[in-house]
Design an enzyme around this catalytic site. Structure first.
Site, PDB file in Angstrom:
ATOM      1  CG  ASP A 119      -2.031   0.903   1.097  1.00 39.10           C
ATOM      2  OD1 ASP A 119      -2.083   1.798   0.051  1.00 39.10           O
ATOM      3  OD2 ASP A 119      -2.907   1.115   1.957  1.00 39.10           O
ATOM      4  CD  GLU A 195      10.193  -8.102   8.164  1.00 35.91           C
ATOM      5  OE1 GLU A 195      10.076  -8.502   9.302  1.00 35.91           O
ATOM      6  OE2 GLU A 195      11.106  -8.520   7.418  1.00 35.91           O
TER       7      GLU A 195
HETATM    8  C1  LIG Z   1       4.961   0.166  -0.416  1.00 33.30           C
HETATM    9  S1  LIG Z   1       5.909  -0.336  -1.941  1.00 33.30           S
HETATM   10  C2  LIG Z   1       6.461  -1.995  -1.303  1.00 33.30           C
HETATM   11  C3  LIG Z   1       7.627  -2.791  -2.148  1.00 33.30           C
HETATM   12  C4  LIG Z   1       8.189  -3.908  -1.572  1.00 33.30           C
HETATM   13  N1  LIG Z   1       7.243  -5.129  -1.369  1.00 33.30           N
HETATM   14  C5  LIG Z   1       8.624  -3.948  -0.057  1.00 33.30           C
HETATM   15  O1  LIG Z   1       8.099  -4.397   0.962  1.00 33.30           O
HETATM   16  O2  LIG Z   1       9.757  -3.316   0.093  1.00 33.30           O
HETATM   17  C6  LIG Z   1       4.484  -1.074  -3.029  1.00 33.30           C
HETATM   18  C7  LIG Z   1       5.075  -1.338  -4.247  1.00 33.30           C
HETATM   19  O3  LIG Z   1       3.920  -2.182  -4.792  1.00 33.30           O
HETATM   20  C8  LIG Z   1       3.873  -1.803  -6.299  1.00 33.30           C
HETATM   21  N2  LIG Z   1       2.516  -2.048  -6.694  1.00 33.30           N
HETATM   22  C9  LIG Z   1       1.331  -1.277  -6.323  1.00 33.30           C
HETATM   23  N3  LIG Z   1       0.238  -1.473  -6.953  1.00 33.30           N
HETATM   24  C10 LIG Z   1       0.741  -2.596  -7.773  1.00 33.30           C
HETATM   25  C11 LIG Z   1       0.086  -3.329  -8.806  1.00 33.30           C
HETATM   26  N4  LIG Z   1      -1.409  -3.318  -8.993  1.00 33.30           N
HETATM   27  N5  LIG Z   1       0.616  -4.304  -9.511  1.00 33.30           N
HETATM   28  C12 LIG Z   1       1.956  -4.329  -9.316  1.00 33.30           C
HETATM   29  N6  LIG Z   1       2.746  -3.696  -8.402  1.00 33.30           N
HETATM   30  C13 LIG Z   1       2.014  -2.792  -7.482  1.00 33.30           C
HETATM   31  C14 LIG Z   1       4.119  -0.364  -6.121  1.00 33.30           C
HETATM   32  O4  LIG Z   1       4.608   0.253  -7.454  1.00 33.30           O
HETATM   33  C15 LIG Z   1       5.347  -0.243  -4.910  1.00 33.30           C
HETATM   34  O5  LIG Z   1       6.632  -0.772  -5.691  1.00 33.30           O
END
Ligand SMILES: C[S@@+](CC[C@H](N)C(=O)[O-])C[C@H]1O[C@@H](n2cnc3c(N)ncnc32)[C@H](O)[C@@H]1O
Length: 213
Positions: A119, A195
């Site tokens: 999110d 995290e």
């Molecule tokens: C808050 S970051 C967290 C990134 C990683 N998972 C972490 O925990 O460090 C959320 C990521 O989800 C991606 N994201 C959001 N909606 C998405 C979607 N519908 N499909 C693919 N990626 C998405 C965003 O671009 C962003 O890079």
């Protein structure tokens, strides 16, 4: 993700095996076309800078990992990390995860689906952009193998509660099962960058594990 300047990518790095567009995913789906072998597949939704993909692919060479990242600059960064480490069992696709699940991945094609801190849009008015909605939850249940796992972690309590309710109501998923927090053994010993950031700020990480019946 945060707005801090991103690490520069070495222009001589060949990303062709690690960075894909939606059009490059094989249809009908054949993981062998991407990874050159048949192996269990795990999918990450929203890979960000790619810490999970890098660490998981290095730790479990017998498994293939497909990251799905909607933001091209993060997808490139994640792919560059995989290319630098020469990891042939992981790749990142620049795409909306909802489309990859709905249009590309067939029934029972993944052993696990990972969703960590999905999110970036915490404001009330941005909730409609969230990836974890009913059609995606149904696709997650469809795409998982029987016995496969769904990992959902976030620092947003309200999103966690909403998602857990949604997964409980999704036919085929069973849970939530408790996921204990492990102490970090070294400065990068976290599942993902978010995290790490959340725990170093002393904030709570909400974790849920669901299994496909
Ligand atoms: C808050 S970051 C967290 C990134 C990683 N998972 C972490 O925990 O460090 C959320 C990521 O989800 C991606 N994201 C959001 N909606 C998405 C979607 N519908 N499909 C693919 N990626 C998405 C965003 O671009 C962003 O890079």
């Amino acid at each position: 993700m945060g707005r801090r300047a991103l690490r520069k990518i070495d222009p001589s790095l060949d990303l062709s095996r690690h960075l894909l567009t939606l059009d490059q995913l094989p249809r009908p789906w054949q993981a062998e076309v991407l990874f050159g072998r048949r192996a269990p597949l795990e999918v990450e939704i929203g890979s960000g800078k790619g810490l999970f993909l890098r660490r998981a692919a290095a730790a479990r060479p017998d498994v293939d990992f497909l990251g799905i990242e909607i933001a091209p600059r993060y997808a490139r960064l994640a792919a560059a990390g995989l290319a630098r480490q020469g990891l042939s069992n992981a790749a990142v696709v620049i795409a909306d995860a909802a489309r990859v699940l709905q249009e590309v991945l067939p029934e029972e094609s993944a052993a696990a689906i990972h969703v960590y801190f999905p999110d970036p849009w915490w404001k009330q008015r941005h909730k409609k952009r969230r990836v974890m909605k009913e059609p995606v939850a149904r696709d997650v249940a469809r795409v998982l193998h029987p016995g496969g796992s769904l990992h959902f972690w976030t620092d947003v309590e309200e999103y966690f509660d909403t998602a857990v309710r949604l997964f409980r109501e999704t036919p085929g998923l069973e849970g939530p099962f408790v996921v204990p927090e492990a102490p970090a053994a070294h400065p990068m010993d976290y599942r993902t960058h978010f995290e790490r950031r959340t725990r170093l700020h002393g904030e709570t990480v909400y974790r849920a594990l669901f299994c496909k019946r």
